[in-house]
Write a protein that holds these residues in place. Structure first.
Motif, short mmCIF file in Angstrom:
data_model
loop_
_atom_site.label_atom_id
_atom_site.label_comp_id
_atom_site.label_asym_id
_atom_site.label_seq_id
_atom_site.Cartn_x
_atom_site.Cartn_y
_atom_site.Cartn_z
N TRP A 153 -3.82 1.36 5.00
CA TRP A 153 -2.72 2.32 5.07
C TRP A 153 -3.14 3.61 5.78
O TRP A 153 -2.28 4.43 6.12
CB TRP A 153 -2.23 2.64 3.66
CG TRP A 153 -1.51 1.48 3.05
CD1 TRP A 153 -2.05 0.38 2.49
CD2 TRP A 153 -0.09 1.29 3.00
NE1 TRP A 153 -1.07 -0.49 2.08
CE2 TRP A 153 0.13 0.04 2.37
CE3 TRP A 153 1.01 2.05 3.40
CZ2 TRP A 153 1.42 -0.45 2.14
CZ3 TRP A 153 2.28 1.55 3.16
CH2 TRP A 153 2.48 0.33 2.55
N MET A 189 7.40 -2.30 2.70
CA MET A 189 7.26 -3.50 3.54
C MET A 189 8.54 -4.35 3.49
O MET A 189 8.94 -4.94 4.50
CB MET A 189 6.07 -4.32 3.07
CG MET A 189 4.72 -3.65 3.29
SD MET A 189 4.31 -3.39 5.04
CE MET A 189 4.62 -1.62 5.22
N THR A 190 9.18 -4.38 2.32
CA THR A 190 10.45 -5.11 2.21
C THR A 190 11.51 -4.47 3.09
O THR A 190 12.28 -5.17 3.78
CB THR A 190 10.94 -5.12 0.75
OG1 THR A 190 9.95 -5.76 -0.06
CG2 THR A 190 12.25 -5.85 0.62
N THR A 213 4.69 0.17 13.51
CA THR A 213 3.90 0.34 12.28
C THR A 213 2.51 0.88 12.60
O THR A 213 1.95 1.69 11.84
CB THR A 213 3.78 -0.99 11.53
OG1 THR A 213 5.09 -1.53 11.31
CG2 THR A 213 3.09 -0.80 10.20
N SER A 237 6.26 -11.63 11.62
CA SER A 237 6.15 -10.38 10.88
C SER A 237 4.76 -10.24 10.26
O SER A 237 4.15 -9.17 10.30
CB SER A 237 7.23 -10.32 9.80
OG SER A 237 7.21 -9.08 9.13
N GLN A 269 7.54 -4.49 15.72
CA GLN A 269 7.08 -4.05 14.40
C GLN A 269 5.61 -3.66 14.42
O GLN A 269 5.21 -2.68 13.78
CB GLN A 269 7.31 -5.15 13.36
CG GLN A 269 6.95 -4.74 11.96
CD GLN A 269 7.40 -5.73 10.91
OE1 GLN A 269 7.85 -5.34 9.83
NE2 GLN A 269 7.30 -7.01 11.21
N LYS A 306 11.03 -2.72 5.80
CA LYS A 306 10.72 -3.01 7.20
C LYS A 306 11.15 -4.43 7.57
O LYS A 306 11.68 -4.66 8.66
CB LYS A 306 9.22 -2.82 7.45
CG LYS A 306 8.77 -1.36 7.50
CD LYS A 306 7.30 -1.26 7.84
CE LYS A 306 6.91 0.19 8.07
NZ LYS A 306 7.55 0.76 9.27
N THR A 307 10.92 -5.37 6.67
CA THR A 307 11.32 -6.75 6.93
C THR A 307 12.84 -6.86 7.03
O THR A 307 13.37 -7.55 7.91
CB THR A 307 10.80 -7.67 5.82
OG1 THR A 307 9.37 -7.57 5.75
CG2 THR A 307 11.19 -9.11 6.09
N LEU A 342 2.19 -7.24 11.25
CA LEU A 342 1.66 -6.31 10.26
C LEU A 342 0.14 -6.40 10.16
O LEU A 342 -0.54 -5.39 9.94
CB LEU A 342 2.30 -6.59 8.89
CG LEU A 342 3.79 -6.24 8.77
CD1 LEU A 342 4.33 -6.72 7.44
CD2 LEU A 342 4.01 -4.74 8.94
N ARG A 394 4.85 0.63 -2.25
CA ARG A 394 4.41 0.11 -0.95
C ARG A 394 5.04 -1.24 -0.64
O ARG A 394 5.38 -1.52 0.50
CB ARG A 394 2.88 0.03 -0.93
CG ARG A 394 2.22 1.41 -0.93
CD ARG A 394 0.71 1.33 -0.80
NE ARG A 394 0.13 2.66 -0.67
CZ ARG A 394 -1.16 2.91 -0.47
NH1 ARG A 394 -2.02 1.89 -0.40
NH2 ARG A 394 -1.60 4.14 -0.35
N TRP A 395 5.16 -2.09 -1.66
CA TRP A 395 5.79 -3.38 -1.42
C TRP A 395 7.25 -3.20 -1.02
O TRP A 395 7.78 -3.97 -0.20
CB TRP A 395 5.69 -4.28 -2.66
CG TRP A 395 6.48 -3.80 -3.86
CD1 TRP A 395 6.02 -3.06 -4.90
CD2 TRP A 395 7.87 -4.04 -4.12
NE1 TRP A 395 7.02 -2.81 -5.81
CE2 TRP A 395 8.17 -3.40 -5.35
CE3 TRP A 395 8.88 -4.72 -3.46
CZ2 TRP A 395 9.44 -3.42 -5.92
CZ3 TRP A 395 10.15 -4.75 -4.01
CH2 TRP A 395 10.43 -4.10 -5.22
#
Length: 254
Positions: free
Chosen positions: A253, A112-113, A89, A160, A85, A115-116, A164, A108-109
């Motif tokens: 970002w 990330m969700t 990323t 994670s 990751q 990706k998780t 990140l 954006r959140w």
């Protein structure tokens, strides 16, 4: 004059549908990447087979696979949630992919969700494959599967967050080098293939690492039949809070 009805109706899709679509895309991209497959599937599988069948490392009493299988499961979590990751990323950030996605209707959140969730889907595939290989090698797991699941989720959150954080603060090339270096160092000194007791007094310090806590916790359950190693779970929870908190605060970002 009536305004009429237009179909399809302009506007963003529901957030849940956007997350599902992004999760599917992230998972396909990960599984199509040869380097990621090497880290997430091939290396853990080869290590499990090699060290279980060849007497290279003294793993203590009992069958070698009973010691190695939990450690390799922890390694698989680290390879996907942290190393893979972080690298993916980091390069998405460098090429402006994250900047463009951040300007899309997908929050954006939610990115990330997604990706998780992609990491979790990949980990399920890893666990199924590695468990099948370990069983074929004579592994006899014990313990409560729900305790195993809790440790895997805590380990995923911890790695994670750290991945990140690295991807969002370092340049892509630096992330690539650092993530692979950390992977190799923790593979050797994280209790995955070699018992921490072999490191003497340094073993007490190494036990505080997330890979060590995850490896030892899984080993306590799957090999020794322990109910729940709360000390290891606590270490992972602290790393998860610190990593995710730092990533949320310092992630850039662009």
């Amino acid at each position: 004059m009536s305004t009429g009805t237009y179909s399809p109706k302009p506007g963003a899709a529901p957030v849940g549908r956007m997350i599902a679509a992004q999760t599917a895309l992230e998972t396909r991209m990960l599984l199509r990447n040869g380097e990621q497959l090497l880290l997430t599937v091939i290396i853990p599988s080869l290590l499990l087979v090699l060290f279980s069948t060849v007497d290279v490392v003294d793993t203590g009493e009992g069958e070698a696979v009973d010691f190695l299988a939990p450690g390799v499961l922890a390694l698989a979590v680290m390879s996907t949630a942290f190393t893979g990751q972080a690298i993916a990323t980091g390069f998405e950030r460098r090429y402006g992919v994250l900047k463009r996605l951040g300007a899309s209707p997908l929050p954006r959140w939610a990115l990330m969700t997604a990706k998780t969730l992609s990491v979790l889907v990949t980990e399920v595939l890893q666990v199924v494959l590695l468990t099948a290989i370990a069983l074929a090698l004579g592994w006899s797991p014990q313990g409560n599967p729900f305790s195993v699941l809790l440790l895997l989720v805590l380990g995923t959150a911890a790695f994670s967050g750290l991945g990140l954080l690295m991807a969002g603060t370092l340049k892509a090339e630096a992330t690539l080098a650092a993530a692979n270096l950390v992977f190799l160092l923790l593979l050797v000194a994280g209790g995955v293939m070699v018992p921490l007791e072999k490191f003497g007094a340094a073993g007490d310090v190494l036990a505080l690492l997330p890979i060590s806590a995850l490896s030892d916790g899984l080993r306590d359950i799957l090999r020794d039949g322990a109910s729940m190693p709360w000390a290891d779970a606590g270490i992972l929870a602290v790393w998860a809070v610190l990593g995710l908190g730092a990533a949320a605060k310092f992630f850039r970002w662009e």
